[in-house]
Scaffold this motif. Sequence first.
Motif, mmCIF file in Angstrom:
data_model
loop_
_atom_site.group_PDB
_atom_site.id
_atom_site.type_symbol
_atom_site.label_atom_id
_atom_site.label_comp_id
_atom_site.label_asym_id
_atom_site.label_seq_id
_atom_site.Cartn_x
_atom_site.Cartn_y
_atom_site.Cartn_z
ATOM 1 N N LEU A 198 89.638 69.058 20.788
ATOM 2 C CA LEU A 198 89.690 67.733 20.170
ATOM 3 C C LEU A 198 90.907 66.968 20.688
ATOM 4 O O LEU A 198 91.987 67.546 20.833
ATOM 5 C CB LEU A 198 89.816 67.843 18.646
ATOM 6 C CG LEU A 198 88.793 68.692 17.893
ATOM 7 C CD1 LEU A 198 89.154 68.744 16.409
ATOM 8 C CD2 LEU A 198 87.384 68.135 18.081
ATOM 9 N N ASN A 199 90.751 65.672 20.958
ATOM 10 C CA ASN A 199 91.912 64.850 21.318
ATOM 11 C C ASN A 199 91.638 63.402 20.979
ATOM 12 O O ASN A 199 90.504 62.923 21.085
ATOM 13 C CB ASN A 199 92.237 64.968 22.805
ATOM 14 C CG ASN A 199 93.728 65.081 23.066
ATOM 15 O OD1 ASN A 199 94.292 66.175 22.957
ATOM 16 N ND2 ASN A 199 94.387 63.975 23.387
ATOM 17 N N ASN A 200 92.692 62.719 20.550
ATOM 18 C CA ASN A 200 92.577 61.293 20.296
ATOM 19 C C ASN A 200 92.634 60.514 21.610
ATOM 20 O O ASN A 200 93.269 60.948 22.573
ATOM 21 C CB ASN A 200 93.702 60.821 19.371
ATOM 22 C CG ASN A 200 93.594 61.429 17.994
ATOM 23 O OD1 ASN A 200 92.497 61.588 17.454
ATOM 24 N ND2 ASN A 200 94.729 61.801 17.411
ATOM 25 N N ARG A 201 91.991 59.369 21.621
ATOM 26 C CA ARG A 201 91.992 58.525 22.813
ATOM 27 C C ARG A 201 93.419 58.146 23.205
ATOM 28 O O ARG A 201 93.779 58.159 24.383
ATOM 29 C CB ARG A 201 91.160 57.265 22.553
ATOM 30 C CG ARG A 201 91.139 56.260 23.701
ATOM 31 C CD ARG A 201 90.266 56.720 24.848
ATOM 32 N NE ARG A 201 88.874 56.846 24.444
ATOM 33 C CZ ARG A 201 87.908 57.331 25.228
ATOM 34 N NH1 ARG A 201 88.212 57.755 26.454
ATOM 35 N NH2 ARG A 201 86.666 57.441 24.795
ATOM 36 N N TYR A 202 94.228 57.807 22.201
ATOM 37 C CA TYR A 202 95.626 57.436 22.445
ATOM 38 C C TYR A 202 96.520 58.395 21.675
ATOM 39 O O TYR A 202 96.678 58.287 20.468
ATOM 40 C CB TYR A 202 95.879 55.990 22.020
ATOM 41 C CG TYR A 202 95.072 55.001 22.818
ATOM 42 C CD1 TYR A 202 95.483 54.611 24.088
ATOM 43 C CD2 TYR A 202 93.879 54.470 22.322
ATOM 44 C CE1 TYR A 202 94.732 53.717 24.835
ATOM 45 C CE2 TYR A 202 93.126 53.578 23.061
ATOM 46 C CZ TYR A 202 93.559 53.203 24.322
ATOM 47 O OH TYR A 202 92.822 52.320 25.063
ATOM 48 N N GLU B 90 88.179 58.236 18.696
ATOM 49 C CA GLU B 90 88.681 56.905 19.081
ATOM 50 C C GLU B 90 89.808 56.512 18.117
ATOM 51 O O GLU B 90 89.649 55.669 17.241
ATOM 52 C CB GLU B 90 87.537 55.882 19.058
ATOM 53 C CG GLU B 90 86.370 56.227 19.966
ATOM 54 C CD GLU B 90 86.747 56.195 21.458
ATOM 55 O OE1 GLU B 90 87.813 55.648 21.792
ATOM 56 O OE2 GLU B 90 85.964 56.718 22.279
ATOM 57 N N GLY B 91 90.940 57.168 18.302
ATOM 58 C CA GLY B 91 92.037 56.979 17.368
ATOM 59 C C GLY B 91 93.372 56.923 18.066
ATOM 60 O O GLY B 91 93.474 57.055 19.291
ATOM 61 N N THR C 140 85.494 63.410 12.529
ATOM 62 C CA THR C 140 86.031 64.476 13.373
ATOM 63 C C THR C 140 86.128 65.787 12.603
ATOM 64 O O THR C 140 85.840 66.860 13.144
ATOM 65 C CB THR C 140 87.405 64.077 13.935
ATOM 66 O OG1 THR C 140 87.259 62.912 14.760
ATOM 67 C CG2 THR C 140 88.024 65.195 14.759
ATOM 68 N N GLU C 141 86.510 65.714 11.331
ATOM 69 C CA GLU C 141 86.576 66.929 10.529
ATOM 70 C C GLU C 141 85.200 67.567 10.423
ATOM 71 O O GLU C 141 85.085 68.805 10.474
ATOM 72 C CB GLU C 141 87.127 66.626 9.135
ATOM 73 C CG GLU C 141 87.635 67.839 8.373
ATOM 74 C CD GLU C 141 86.533 68.695 7.759
ATOM 75 O OE1 GLU C 141 86.783 69.900 7.520
ATOM 76 O OE2 GLU C 141 85.429 68.163 7.507
ATOM 77 N N LYS D 62 78.905 61.845 22.223
ATOM 78 C CA LYS D 62 79.291 61.417 20.885
ATOM 79 C C LYS D 62 80.819 61.319 20.796
ATOM 80 O O LYS D 62 81.548 62.115 21.380
ATOM 81 C CB LYS D 62 78.791 62.432 19.849
ATOM 82 C CG LYS D 62 79.262 62.154 18.404
ATOM 83 C CD LYS D 62 78.767 63.235 17.460
ATOM 84 C CE LYS D 62 79.386 63.119 16.060
ATOM 85 N NZ LYS D 62 78.987 61.898 15.363
ATOM 86 N N THR D 63 81.309 60.312 20.077
ATOM 87 C CA THR D 63 82.711 60.229 19.711
ATOM 88 C C THR D 63 82.786 59.905 18.222
ATOM 89 O O THR D 63 81.779 59.552 17.603
ATOM 90 C CB THR D 63 83.465 59.134 20.503
ATOM 91 O OG1 THR D 63 82.883 57.852 20.214
ATOM 92 C CG2 THR D 63 83.392 59.381 22.006
ATOM 93 N N CYS D 64 83.979 60.013 17.669
ATOM 94 C CA CYS D 64 84.173 59.696 16.253
ATOM 95 C C CYS D 64 85.170 58.556 16.087
ATOM 96 O O CYS D 64 86.133 58.439 16.863
ATOM 97 C CB CYS D 64 84.701 60.914 15.488
ATOM 98 S SG CYS D 64 83.429 62.060 14.943
ATOM 99 N N ALA D 65 84.951 57.756 15.078
ATOM 100 C CA ALA D 65 85.926 56.728 14.702
ATOM 101 C C ALA D 65 86.909 57.305 13.702
ATOM 102 O O ALA D 65 86.655 58.349 13.077
ATOM 103 C CB ALA D 65 85.192 55.520 14.110
ATOM 104 N N ILE D 66 88.025 56.628 13.537
ATOM 105 C CA ILE D 66 88.983 57.010 12.497
ATOM 106 C C ILE D 66 88.571 56.380 11.180
ATOM 107 O O ILE D 66 87.766 55.450 11.140
ATOM 108 C CB ILE D 66 90.411 56.600 12.893
ATOM 109 C CG1 ILE D 66 90.499 55.106 13.179
ATOM 110 C CG2 ILE D 66 90.870 57.413 14.087
ATOM 111 C CD1 ILE D 66 91.903 54.629 13.531
ATOM 112 N N ASP D 67 89.110 56.907 10.093
ATOM 113 C CA ASP D 67 88.696 56.424 8.768
ATOM 114 C C ASP D 67 89.150 55.005 8.502
ATOM 115 O O ASP D 67 88.480 54.262 7.766
ATOM 116 C CB ASP D 67 89.257 57.367 7.678
ATOM 117 C CG ASP D 67 88.539 58.720 7.660
ATOM 118 O OD1 ASP D 67 87.473 58.839 8.310
ATOM 119 O OD2 ASP D 67 89.045 59.642 7.006
ATOM 120 N N ALA D 68 90.302 54.612 9.066
ATOM 121 C CA ALA D 68 90.802 53.266 8.822
ATOM 122 C C ALA D 68 91.843 52.915 9.870
ATOM 123 O O ALA D 68 92.485 53.803 10.442
ATOM 124 C CB ALA D 68 91.440 53.158 7.429
ATOM 125 N N SER D 69 91.999 51.639 10.120
ATOM 126 C CA SER D 69 93.045 51.181 11.015
ATOM 127 C C SER D 69 94.412 51.532 10.436
ATOM 128 O O SER D 69 94.588 51.552 9.200
ATOM 129 C CB SER D 69 92.962 49.661 11.199
ATOM 130 O OG SER D 69 94.165 49.155 11.785
#
Length: 504
Positions: free
Chosen positions: A432-436, A461-462, A475-476, A493-500
């Motif tokens: 697992l890794n975040n985009r940034y 995408e976090g 992601t979890e 597939k990618t995942c979004a984060i829960d909130a900005s």
Amino acid sequence: MRGVVVALGVSMAVVAAPAVASASVDSVPTPKLTWTGCEDGFQCSTAKVPLDYDRPSGAKIDLALIKLPATDPTHKIGTLFVNFGGPGASGLQRLRERGKWPWLFSDQLRARFDVVSWDPRGIGNSTAVRCFGTLAEQESFFGSFPEMPGDPSGNAAFYAKSKELADRCEANAGPILDHVSTADTARDLELLRRAVGDAKLTYHGISYGTQLGATYANLFPNRIRAMVFDGTMDFVGNATGHDGSGKSVPLDTRQDVATGISQTFDQFLRLCTEAGPKCAFSSGDPKAKWASITARAKQAPITTDGETWTYSGIINAAADLSDSRGWPDIASLLQRLYDAKDTAAALKASEPYTSNRTEAFNAIQCGDSDVPADPAIYSRYAESEDQRVPYFGRIAVLDMMSCAFWTATTGGSSDRYTGPWNRPTSAEILVLNNRYDPSTPLAGARDGAAELARARVFVTEGYGHSSMYVPSTCTEQVKRDYLIAGAFPAAGKTCAIDASPFAG
């Protein structure tokens, strides 16, 4: 921890690892664990393991463990071992703090596994690297440690104090100093797997915990049930550097951590601008305001709220992007610095030290990795990297300065693991890794995954470091489905984060 910019000349040929790796552990009796309640639903225990696996019947050390028992023991799969990174972080402390965070360990995951962490050898409540006689001596030493220099004028003092740390540890730490390699911790983990009765290891490694996981996977490739690497390192880059660069290029420089910080900071400014009033630094042009703050701080420190911030202090505060939930606080600080008047005040006080995390970090990292031993190399790279990656280039050169002197005093670790990294494993690893990610850039995570025999990369995408600091329920679930059922997400597939970070 970190990543690397490119993977150069990595051979994918499978090379046999030393046979003694598993044999020496197999001959060691399994530790006996006695779990007792230690508040808030946790249980604690201690395991005795060999100080030196070359002499398994010799001196023993203690490992402190903590467990969050499965909430559905009837359907329990086994134990999920977690290393929270560092190296140097206390697994006991972090599991207490974070074991019930739902985006890290959901109710469904906690139902099926005992979640276990531990203070690895050299750290915290286990037999620890102690470089100071008293807490007061430790606090005095680190309280007088110079800031990471923002220009060459500060190098001499920073280098001298870095050397003093290496010298103090060599003089005071005792036998444990020579036996805190990641390979030794991987052997400890094999004993702990046996101690809890699991036929194979289920593991979640975060940041440096991915280096530990990769080491275990290559020492004990047939003993893996499931492994999640979260915020993944480049294993070759971390240990030796590609094409023999380890002794000529500083550790985080060859892994291009500076670019990871810079790209993540660009996202911080972009998201702040888009957030408007929800981000304290959003008015006007945040990028221009940042340039104004740093240019002013280079001329003289800036005072705000009774604290004085140097250029180096500001850069380090802005680079502290791992936990995106803290980005609003960084924005507030930057706005205060932008608005500040030039009035005298005391320098910002150092945070007190209440653990041995810094000493343990150096003992493990400096012993595990090839690093340049000539301070002049660091001085040259500090200037060239500062030009290549404005603001943040110098951090990835000087952040492990004590390692330059550590190798001269301790000689590194004779037990360290330097490969191969691609032994075929009994299970495919989920990466697992975040985009940034400012600590383990995605490019380095991809390199690390490519070095393993069987691994798949999944991107969130976090913004920030690992799923521990960047909440994503999606992601979890990906992690949970893999750990429970061995299921991988669909390709693409990618995942979004829960909130900005600035959602309020």
